[in-house]
Design an enzyme around this catalytic site. Structure first.
Site, PDB file in Angstrom:
ATOM      1  NE  ARG A 148      -3.584  -2.165   2.810  1.00 43.48           N
ATOM      2  CZ  ARG A 148      -3.356  -3.261   3.531  1.00 43.48           C
ATOM      3  NH1 ARG A 148      -2.181  -3.406   4.156  1.00 43.48           N
ATOM      4  NH2 ARG A 148      -4.268  -4.208   3.638  1.00 43.48           N
ATOM      5  CE  LYS A 172      -6.424  -0.560   4.560  1.00 44.19           C
ATOM      6  NZ  LYS A 172      -7.747  -0.818   3.930  1.00 44.19           N
ATOM      7  CG  HIS A 244      -4.724   0.077  -4.493  1.00 40.65           C
ATOM      8  ND1 HIS A 244      -4.445  -0.095  -3.153  1.00 40.65           N
ATOM      9  CD2 HIS A 244      -5.581  -0.924  -4.828  1.00 40.65           C
ATOM     10  CE1 HIS A 244      -5.109  -1.139  -2.699  1.00 40.65           C
ATOM     11  NE2 HIS A 244      -5.804  -1.659  -3.683  1.00 40.65           N
ATOM     12  NE  ARG A 247      -2.864  -3.716  -1.305  1.00 38.48           N
ATOM     13  CZ  ARG A 247      -2.407  -4.451  -0.295  1.00 38.48           C
ATOM     14  NH1 ARG A 247      -1.094  -4.626  -0.153  1.00 38.48           N
ATOM     15  NH2 ARG A 247      -3.228  -5.015   0.567  1.00 38.48           N
ATOM     16  CG  HIS A 270      -6.185  -8.589   1.625  1.00 36.48           C
ATOM     17  ND1 HIS A 270      -6.271  -8.921   0.288  1.00 36.48           N
ATOM     18  CD2 HIS A 270      -5.984  -7.250   1.658  1.00 36.48           C
ATOM     19  CE1 HIS A 270      -6.117  -7.836  -0.442  1.00 36.48           C
ATOM     20  NE2 HIS A 270      -5.936  -6.812   0.359  1.00 36.48           N
ATOM     21  CE1 TYR A 279      -5.904  -4.829  -3.813  1.00 39.07           C
ATOM     22  CE2 TYR A 279      -7.556  -5.974  -2.516  1.00 39.07           C
ATOM     23  CZ  TYR A 279      -6.706  -4.912  -2.689  1.00 39.07           C
ATOM     24  OH  TYR A 279      -6.650  -3.939  -1.734  1.00 39.07           O
TER      25      TYR A 279
END
Length: 301
Positions: A148, A172, A244, A247, A270, A279
């Site tokens: 990210r 995150k 992104h 990614r 994730h 994705y």
């Protein structure tokens, strides 16, 4: 209870209890601030504890005129989380957003770059400039590690474990993961650190930050977007590209070459495999090849 006080408590809850990154906290807070601005503009006197479903519904109806379906859904979700927090803290018994219908939206996938397009972008970089080497290294790192943009700009020199073939990434919610990094990208990072970064007067507090601007500070998210936007124009690529996109391309190219979806999930950081599947913009020819290669009833094997 006043709005600003409860919003401050909510932000603390998101940070400490939920472990969210500042960008996520700001996003959730902005949803509540939009509601507060609406109430003030229309002189509606109510509190977080007494605001009704009708007030929220009228707010959504008013702002929806300027928002697409995805943005509407995002706003409703943000408000729903805020009132769920009030219920969690026993401030309210009900959630005034429960009966508000969320717009139906499809899964939106960003454009995927081909390997040739990624090469074209990198070849468009002017390596005669000091920032050229840095920018090439940034693109190589984004693509080879699937980071990210926030993970890239916060990457530390102490996160580089090249002998083991990994980098440590703080994702995150401050969750840590280790991502493999190939020798090709290691070479670019080592060259940048040794021959370019070493000549930058590093500002206090950024001694361990890998990617620096000319003033010796951490690069901003906006700067990464700007670098990629300018290179896209220079390379003559008409797709809408952002950090992104690299990614997404990282994950897609791995899957197309037979990588396990669970492994990709782990590398992307994730929590849910469902998120990873979003994705995977895989064309039908690839799916057909998978069945032809691996299905036990395939008689051509």
């Amino acid at each position: 209870m006043k709005w600003l006080k409860i919003l401050e408590d909510y932000q603390f809850y998101l940070k400490i209890e939920k472990g969210l990154a500042q960008n996520s906290i700001d996003s959730y807070s902005n949803d509540v601030k939009k509601l507060l601005s609406y109430l003030e503009e229309h002189e509606i006197v109510t509190t977080p504890l007494s605001i009704s479903h009708d007030d929220i519904q009228q707010f959504i109806y008013t702002v929806a005129k300027n928002l697409n379906a995805r943005s509407q859904a995002r706003l409703i979700s943000g408000l729903r989380n805020f009132f769920e927090y009030l219920i969690f803290e026993d401030y309210r018994k009900d959630n005034p957003t429960d009966l508000i219908e969320t717009p139906k939206i499809g899964r939106k996938l960003p454009d995927t770059l081909s390997i040739e397009e990624i090469d074209t972008l990198i070849q468009s970089i002017d390596l005669s400039l000091p920032q050229g080497e840095r920018n090439r290294t940034i693109l190589e790192t984004l693509y080879s590690c699937g980071l990210r943009v926030s993970e890239l700009i916060n990457l530390q020199v102490s996160d580089l474990f090249f002998e083991e073939g990994f980098i440590r990434v703080i994702g995150k919610g401050n969750k840590q993961r280790f991502v493999p990094i190939n020798k090709h990208t290691q070479k670019y990072i080592q060259f940048y650190i040794k021959d370019i970064r070493s000549h930058i007067p590093v500002q206090k507090g950024f001694e361990d930050t890998v990617f620096l601007n000319r003033r010796g500070k951490k690069l901003s998210r906006v700067m990464i977007f700007t670098i990629i936007k300018n290179l896209t124009t220079k390379a003559g690529i008409e797709k809408k590209i952002s950090p992104h996109t690299f990614r997404h391309s990282f994950a897609t190219h791995l899957l197309e070459r037979g990588a396990d979806l669970r492994a990709i999930q782990q590398m992307l950081g994730h929590e849910s495999i469902t998120t990873t599947e979003i994705y995977m913009h895989v064309d039908k020819s690839f799916l057909k090849e998978v069945v032809a290669t691996f299905h036990p009833r395939n008689k051509n094997k």
